[in-house]
Design a protein around this motif. Sequence first.
Motif, mmCIF file in Angstrom:
data_model
loop_
_atom_site.group_PDB
_atom_site.id
_atom_site.type_symbol
_atom_site.label_atom_id
_atom_site.label_comp_id
_atom_site.label_asym_id
_atom_site.label_seq_id
_atom_site.Cartn_x
_atom_site.Cartn_y
_atom_site.Cartn_z
ATOM 1 N N ASP A 1 2.316 -2.820 0.917
ATOM 2 C CA ASP A 1 1.780 -3.211 -0.308
ATOM 3 C C ASP A 1 2.243 -4.169 -1.276
ATOM 4 O OD1 ASP A 1 0.317 -0.085 -0.476
ATOM 5 O OD2 ASP A 1 2.273 0.103 0.600
ATOM 6 N N ASP B 1 -2.231 -3.087 2.631
ATOM 7 C CA ASP B 1 -2.451 -3.633 1.223
ATOM 8 C C ASP B 1 -1.739 -4.738 1.038
ATOM 9 O OD1 ASP B 1 -4.206 -1.439 1.029
ATOM 10 O OD2 ASP B 1 -2.983 -0.376 -0.652
ATOM 11 N N HIS C 1 -6.828 -0.930 0.358
ATOM 12 C CA HIS C 1 -7.224 -2.230 -0.346
ATOM 13 C C HIS C 1 -8.169 -3.252 0.497
ATOM 14 C CE1 HIS C 1 -6.282 -1.286 -4.609
ATOM 15 N NE2 HIS C 1 -5.519 -0.300 -3.879
ATOM 16 N N HIS D 1 -0.792 2.453 7.558
ATOM 17 C CA HIS D 1 -0.751 2.455 6.091
ATOM 18 C C HIS D 1 -0.427 3.876 5.566
ATOM 19 C CE1 HIS D 1 -0.922 0.839 2.192
ATOM 20 N NE2 HIS D 1 -2.055 1.559 1.830
ATOM 21 N N HIS E 1 1.512 2.769 1.373
ATOM 22 C CA HIS E 1 0.444 3.522 0.821
ATOM 23 C C HIS E 1 0.755 4.299 -0.605
ATOM 24 C CE1 HIS E 1 -3.613 4.898 0.129
ATOM 25 N NE2 HIS E 1 -3.574 6.024 0.900
HETATM 26 ZN ZN ZN Z 1 -1.056 0.193 -1.857
#
Ligand code: ZN
Length: 251
Positions: free
Chosen positions: A8, A36, A63, A115, A149
Motif C-alpha cells: 500500500d 496498491d 487500486h 493484496h 489492504h
Molecule cells: Zn490500499
Amino acid sequence: MRYAVLSDIHGNLEALNSVMEHLALERIDRYFCLGDVVGYGANPSECLNRLIEIKALIVAGNHDYACLGKLQISWFNNSAREAVIWTRGQLGFSELDNLRKLPLTATEGAFTLVHGSLKRPQRFEYIHDAAQAIDSIRVCKTQVCLVGHTHVPVLFEYDKQKRLITRVMTRSEELKEVSVLLKGSAFGYVINPGSVGQPRDGDPRASYAVFDTEHNLLRICRAEYDISTAQEKIRETGLPSFLADRLAIGR
Ligand code: ZN
C-alpha cells in the motif's frame, strides 16, 4: 534470505524513498510488494518505476486494478474514486503495461503474496480478524501468507494441528521483533506489514516489514518521512484535501 515486504505505497514517493533509505542498511536480498502501488498519492509512476527497478515481486491491489479498468470504481468511495481517475491520467503506456502484468497472487519460498484475502483474491476482501485469517491460511500452500489492504500491521499465528490461533499481534512494541517458526513447523501465518504510503493505525510513519528466514525473525518497522511535502503535492493535484490531511494523523 532477507526479504523486505512493502504494501500500500499508494503513490507516496516521500514515504517510499524513506523506507528504501532505511532498507539500504539492511542487506535485503529480495523485495516483495503486496499491491496498491498507486492511488491517493501524487507520484504513482515514480513509485511503480522504483519497484520495477529493484525487481520487486509485486501483486496487484484493488487500486492498481481500478486504474486498469479491471475493477469497477463504483466499489470505491468518492475520494478514492477521484484518486483512481486522476491516477489513470498520470500513468504512461509503459506503466499501465507494467500494472497489467501484475498477478493477483504470487508464491516464492515460504511466502504467498496477495493484496486482500487469499480465499477470493479477485474480490479484495479485508482480513481484520482471526476467522478471516484462518480462511486464508487454510487455502495457503506455503507457511506464510503476506497480505496488505487494511493498512494496519498485524500478525496471526495458527496451529494447524490443534486448529487454533496461537498469537495475534497488533501492538508496534511486540511487532518490532517477532520470532516466527518456519521449516517443518505446524504453524501457518498471516502477516500484514502495514502501509508505506498511507498508514491507518494511528501512527503516521511509513510501515514495512523485514523477514529474515535464516533467523526466523520478523520485524515490522516504522520510518519517518517528509509528510508535509507529500501532503503539499496531493493538494496541488486538486484531489480532496482529506487525502492529504489523513497522512499527518495516520488514519
Ligand atoms: Zn490500499
